[in-house]
Design a protein around this motif. Structure first.
Motif, PDB file in Angstrom:
ATOM      1  N   CYS A 122      22.162  25.493   0.483  1.00  0.00           N
ATOM      2  CA  CYS A 122      20.933  24.733   0.770  1.00  0.00           C
ATOM      3  C   CYS A 122      20.040  24.632  -0.465  1.00  0.00           C
ATOM      4  O   CYS A 122      19.499  25.626  -0.956  1.00  0.00           O
ATOM      5  CB  CYS A 122      20.162  25.390   1.915  1.00  0.00           C
ATOM      6  SG  CYS A 122      18.664  24.472   2.312  1.00  0.00           S
ATOM      7  N   ARG A 136      17.134  23.304  -0.617  1.00  0.00           N
ATOM      8  CA  ARG A 136      15.738  23.618  -0.305  1.00  0.00           C
ATOM      9  C   ARG A 136      15.491  25.126  -0.429  1.00  0.00           C
ATOM     10  O   ARG A 136      14.480  25.556  -0.960  1.00  0.00           O
ATOM     11  CB  ARG A 136      15.380  23.136   1.109  1.00  0.00           C
ATOM     12  CG  ARG A 136      13.959  23.457   1.477  1.00  0.00           C
ATOM     13  CD  ARG A 136      13.570  22.921   2.824  1.00  0.00           C
ATOM     14  NE  ARG A 136      13.399  21.481   2.808  1.00  0.00           N
ATOM     15  CZ  ARG A 136      12.541  20.828   3.591  1.00  0.00           C
ATOM     16  NH1 ARG A 136      11.789  21.484   4.442  1.00  0.00           N
ATOM     17  NH2 ARG A 136      12.449  19.520   3.547  1.00  0.00           N
ATOM     18  N   ARG A 137      16.436  25.904   0.056  1.00  0.00           N
ATOM     19  CA  ARG A 137      16.284  27.364  -0.063  1.00  0.00           C
ATOM     20  C   ARG A 137      16.191  27.781  -1.534  1.00  0.00           C
ATOM     21  O   ARG A 137      15.386  28.636  -1.903  1.00  0.00           O
ATOM     22  CB  ARG A 137      17.461  28.063   0.636  1.00  0.00           C
ATOM     23  CG  ARG A 137      17.383  29.561   0.485  1.00  0.00           C
ATOM     24  CD  ARG A 137      18.386  30.293   1.334  1.00  0.00           C
ATOM     25  NE  ARG A 137      18.369  31.712   0.992  1.00  0.00           N
ATOM     26  CZ  ARG A 137      18.969  32.668   1.660  1.00  0.00           C
ATOM     27  NH1 ARG A 137      19.660  32.351   2.743  1.00  0.00           N
ATOM     28  NH2 ARG A 137      18.896  33.920   1.298  1.00  0.00           N
ATOM     29  N   TYR A 159      12.759  27.055  -2.814  1.00  0.00           N
ATOM     30  CA  TYR A 159      11.815  28.102  -2.394  1.00  0.00           C
ATOM     31  C   TYR A 159      11.959  29.326  -3.291  1.00  0.00           C
ATOM     32  O   TYR A 159      10.976  29.944  -3.693  1.00  0.00           O
ATOM     33  CB  TYR A 159      12.101  28.528  -0.950  1.00  0.00           C
ATOM     34  CG  TYR A 159      11.605  27.580   0.123  1.00  0.00           C
ATOM     35  CD1 TYR A 159      10.349  26.992   0.036  1.00  0.00           C
ATOM     36  CD2 TYR A 159      12.386  27.316   1.249  1.00  0.00           C
ATOM     37  CE1 TYR A 159       9.890  26.145   1.036  1.00  0.00           C
ATOM     38  CE2 TYR A 159      11.937  26.472   2.256  1.00  0.00           C
ATOM     39  CZ  TYR A 159      10.683  25.891   2.148  1.00  0.00           C
ATOM     40  OH  TYR A 159      10.237  25.063   3.137  1.00  0.00           O
ATOM     41  N   ARG A 170      16.527  19.376   3.789  1.00  0.00           N
ATOM     42  CA  ARG A 170      17.125  20.519   4.497  1.00  0.00           C
ATOM     43  C   ARG A 170      18.632  20.333   4.569  1.00  0.00           C
ATOM     44  O   ARG A 170      19.143  19.208   4.523  1.00  0.00           O
ATOM     45  CB  ARG A 170      16.583  20.601   5.921  1.00  0.00           C
ATOM     46  CG  ARG A 170      15.103  20.853   6.004  1.00  0.00           C
ATOM     47  CD  ARG A 170      14.720  21.014   7.471  1.00  0.00           C
ATOM     48  NE  ARG A 170      13.304  21.260   7.616  1.00  0.00           N
ATOM     49  CZ  ARG A 170      12.422  20.350   8.010  1.00  0.00           C
ATOM     50  NH1 ARG A 170      12.812  19.111   8.297  1.00  0.00           N
ATOM     51  NH2 ARG A 170      11.153  20.660   8.112  1.00  0.00           N
ATOM     52  N   ILE A 171      19.310  21.428   4.773  1.00  0.00           N
ATOM     53  CA  ILE A 171      20.770  21.361   4.847  1.00  0.00           C
ATOM     54  C   ILE A 171      21.247  20.937   6.229  1.00  0.00           C
ATOM     55  O   ILE A 171      22.423  20.570   6.413  1.00  0.00           O
ATOM     56  CB  ILE A 171      21.402  22.711   4.455  1.00  0.00           C
ATOM     57  CG1 ILE A 171      22.885  22.534   4.158  1.00  0.00           C
ATOM     58  CG2 ILE A 171      21.193  23.778   5.524  1.00  0.00           C
ATOM     59  CD1 ILE A 171      23.557  23.727   3.552  1.00  0.00           C
ATOM     60  N   LEU A 230      23.212  28.562   9.032  1.00  0.00           N
ATOM     61  CA  LEU A 230      22.608  29.012   7.772  1.00  0.00           C
ATOM     62  C   LEU A 230      21.099  29.140   7.913  1.00  0.00           C
ATOM     63  O   LEU A 230      20.472  30.009   7.302  1.00  0.00           O
ATOM     64  CB  LEU A 230      22.946  28.036   6.643  1.00  0.00           C
ATOM     65  CG  LEU A 230      24.383  28.093   6.133  1.00  0.00           C
ATOM     66  CD1 LEU A 230      24.638  27.010   5.098  1.00  0.00           C
ATOM     67  CD2 LEU A 230      24.684  29.461   5.517  1.00  0.00           C
ATOM     68  N   CYS A 231      20.498  28.272   8.724  1.00  0.00           N
ATOM     69  CA  CYS A 231      19.049  28.339   8.928  1.00  0.00           C
ATOM     70  C   CYS A 231      18.680  29.591   9.717  1.00  0.00           C
ATOM     71  O   CYS A 231      17.631  30.192   9.479  1.00  0.00           O
ATOM     72  CB  CYS A 231      18.550  27.092   9.645  1.00  0.00           C
ATOM     73  SG  CYS A 231      18.870  25.598   8.698  1.00  0.00           S
ATOM     74  N   CYS A 281      18.321  32.284   7.268  1.00  0.00           N
ATOM     75  CA  CYS A 281      17.506  31.986   6.083  1.00  0.00           C
ATOM     76  C   CYS A 281      16.150  32.695   6.148  1.00  0.00           C
ATOM     77  O   CYS A 281      15.444  32.615   7.156  1.00  0.00           O
ATOM     78  CB  CYS A 281      17.309  30.473   5.974  1.00  0.00           C
ATOM     79  SG  CYS A 281      16.260  30.012   4.591  1.00  0.00           S
ATOM     80  N   ALA A 328      13.151  30.255   7.065  1.00  0.00           N
ATOM     81  CA  ALA A 328      13.359  29.338   8.196  1.00  0.00           C
ATOM     82  C   ALA A 328      12.048  28.915   8.864  1.00  0.00           C
ATOM     83  O   ALA A 328      11.839  27.733   9.141  1.00  0.00           O
ATOM     84  CB  ALA A 328      14.292  29.986   9.210  1.00  0.00           C
ATOM     85  N   CYS A 348      10.162  26.610   6.634  1.00  0.00           N
ATOM     86  CA  CYS A 348      10.884  25.339   6.466  1.00  0.00           C
ATOM     87  C   CYS A 348      10.764  24.436   7.684  1.00  0.00           C
ATOM     88  O   CYS A 348      10.568  23.238   7.555  1.00  0.00           O
ATOM     89  CB  CYS A 348      12.351  25.665   6.190  1.00  0.00           C
ATOM     90  SG  CYS A 348      13.402  24.225   6.074  1.00  0.00           S
ATOM     91  N   TRP A 349      10.869  25.010   8.870  1.00  0.00           N
ATOM     92  CA  TRP A 349      10.915  24.178  10.063  1.00  0.00           C
ATOM     93  C   TRP A 349       9.579  24.038  10.784  1.00  0.00           C
ATOM     94  O   TRP A 349       9.389  23.102  11.550  1.00  0.00           O
ATOM     95  CB  TRP A 349      11.958  24.736  11.054  1.00  0.00           C
ATOM     96  CG  TRP A 349      13.340  24.519  10.554  1.00  0.00           C
ATOM     97  CD1 TRP A 349      14.118  25.405   9.885  1.00  0.00           C
ATOM     98  CD2 TRP A 349      14.121  23.313  10.660  1.00  0.00           C
ATOM     99  NE1 TRP A 349      15.327  24.843   9.557  1.00  0.00           N
ATOM    100  CE2 TRP A 349      15.353  23.552  10.017  1.00  0.00           C
ATOM    101  CE3 TRP A 349      13.882  22.059  11.219  1.00  0.00           C
ATOM    102  CZ2 TRP A 349      16.360  22.589   9.939  1.00  0.00           C
ATOM    103  CZ3 TRP A 349      14.875  21.102  11.134  1.00  0.00           C
ATOM    104  CH2 TRP A 349      16.085  21.374  10.500  1.00  0.00           C
TER     105      TRP A 349
HETATM  106  S1  SF4 Z   1      15.857  27.021   7.018  1.00  0.00           S
HETATM  107 FE1  SF4 Z   1      17.754  25.900   6.668  1.00  0.00          FE
HETATM  108  S2  SF4 Z   1      17.155  23.969   5.735  1.00  0.00           S
HETATM  109 FE2  SF4 Z   1      15.401  25.366   5.593  1.00  0.00          FE
HETATM  110  S3  SF4 Z   1      15.585  26.286   3.571  1.00  0.00           S
HETATM  111 FE3  SF4 Z   1      16.598  27.654   5.001  1.00  0.00          FE
HETATM  112  S4  SF4 Z   1      18.753  27.032   5.020  1.00  0.00           S
HETATM  113 FE4  SF4 Z   1      17.583  25.386   4.073  1.00  0.00          FE
END
Ligand code: SF4
Length: 255
Positions: free
Chosen positions: A57, A59-60, A63, A233-234, A242-243, A246, A249, A252-253
């Motif tokens: 990912c 985006r990760r 971060y 995002r992935i 994976l989220c 993470c 998470a 991100c969401w």
């Molecule tokens: S939550 Fe998912 S999309 Fe967001 S940074 Fe983590 S792995 Fe990537």
């Protein structure tokens, strides 16, 4: 020993079993605090580490390189720092063993610094475990890049069974980008089983297409960070596996 009642008056005094637990917790708390303090004193990375480029990912990774705080409860803790430290100690052992077996394994420059590379104006960097310049005739065209990981039995067996590329794509990507920038065509990947100290070694050839795609990915992430944008995002939903693992998470969401 069971908890025993040593009450000689008022109150209840715990016996040896309970006291041992309490002592263990206190000692471990002190050790972990010392490790965390030492970690905080180290300068933070201001670059994208090539060892992380295999993280799927983008985006990760953005971060991580912008030092965005992870979600509550997902900070690096003492347990993780002990694992990292143990990995370094196991690596030192493997270095000794390989050298004793006749491999000319170099892990430092003459000034004591680690071998490595910098690209994209220093914003992408990698530090390699070593280079084997020469060694016994085992069918390897020296020089070879050397990468070492100390793994639990499950991961170690998985590499034996399925090979590095499938079992550990993150490590596979790491050696590909290292080979590209160090201009070395082959890697000897050594894996040590932390449960048994068994060793496994896999020869990994340079894959130019894989390395190019990782390099392009690094450029995309660095560009996004430079312009204060978040890479996509992935996944389309937060329950993607994976989220769920993470540490960013929630940020991100939910933000
Ligand atoms: S939550 Fe998912 S999309 Fe967001 S940074 Fe983590 S792995 Fe990537």
């Amino acid at each position: 020993m069971d908890v025993v009642n040593l009450n000689h008056g008022s109150g209840f005094v715990y016996g040896i079993g309970a006291r041992e637990m309490s002592v263990a917790q206190r000692v471990n708390t002190l050790i972990d605090a010392a490790l965390l303090t030492a970690r905080r004193e180290q300068p933070e990375r201001d670059y994208l580490g090539a060892s992380r480029l295999g993280e799927p990912c983008c985006r990760r990774l953005a971060y991580e390189i912008t030092h965005t705080p992870p979600d509550y409860g997902h900070d690096l803790d003492g347990a993780m720092l002990r694992v990292f430290e143990a990995g370094h100690r196991f690596e030192a052992l493997s270095i000794e063993w390989l050298r004793a077996a006749g491999f000319d394994l170099r892990t430092q420059r003459r000034d004591g610094s680690q071998f490595g590379f910098a690209a994209a104006g220093g914003r992408l960097r990698g530090h390699i475990d070593g280079v084997i310049l020469a060694g016994p005739d085992i069918g390897v065209p020296w020089p070879a890049l050397w990468e070492h990981k100390a793994l639990n039995a499950r991961s170690w067996n998985d590499i034996l069974k399925r090979g590095l590329r499938i079992a550990k794509p993150l490590y596979f990507a790491q050696v590909q980008i290292y080979m590209a920038y160090m201009e070395i065509g082959v890697t000897l990947f050594s894996a040590l089983n932390k449960d048994s100290q068994a060793l496994h070694h896999e020869l990994v050839s340079f894959d130019p297409a894989e390395a190019q795609s990782l390099s392009d990915k690094a450029v995309d992430i660095l560009r996004a960070v430079e312009t204060c944008e978040l890479p996509p995002r992935i996944a389309a939903a937060s329950d993607f596996y994976l989220c769920r693992l993470c540490p960013f998470a929630r940020r991100c969401w939910e933000q």
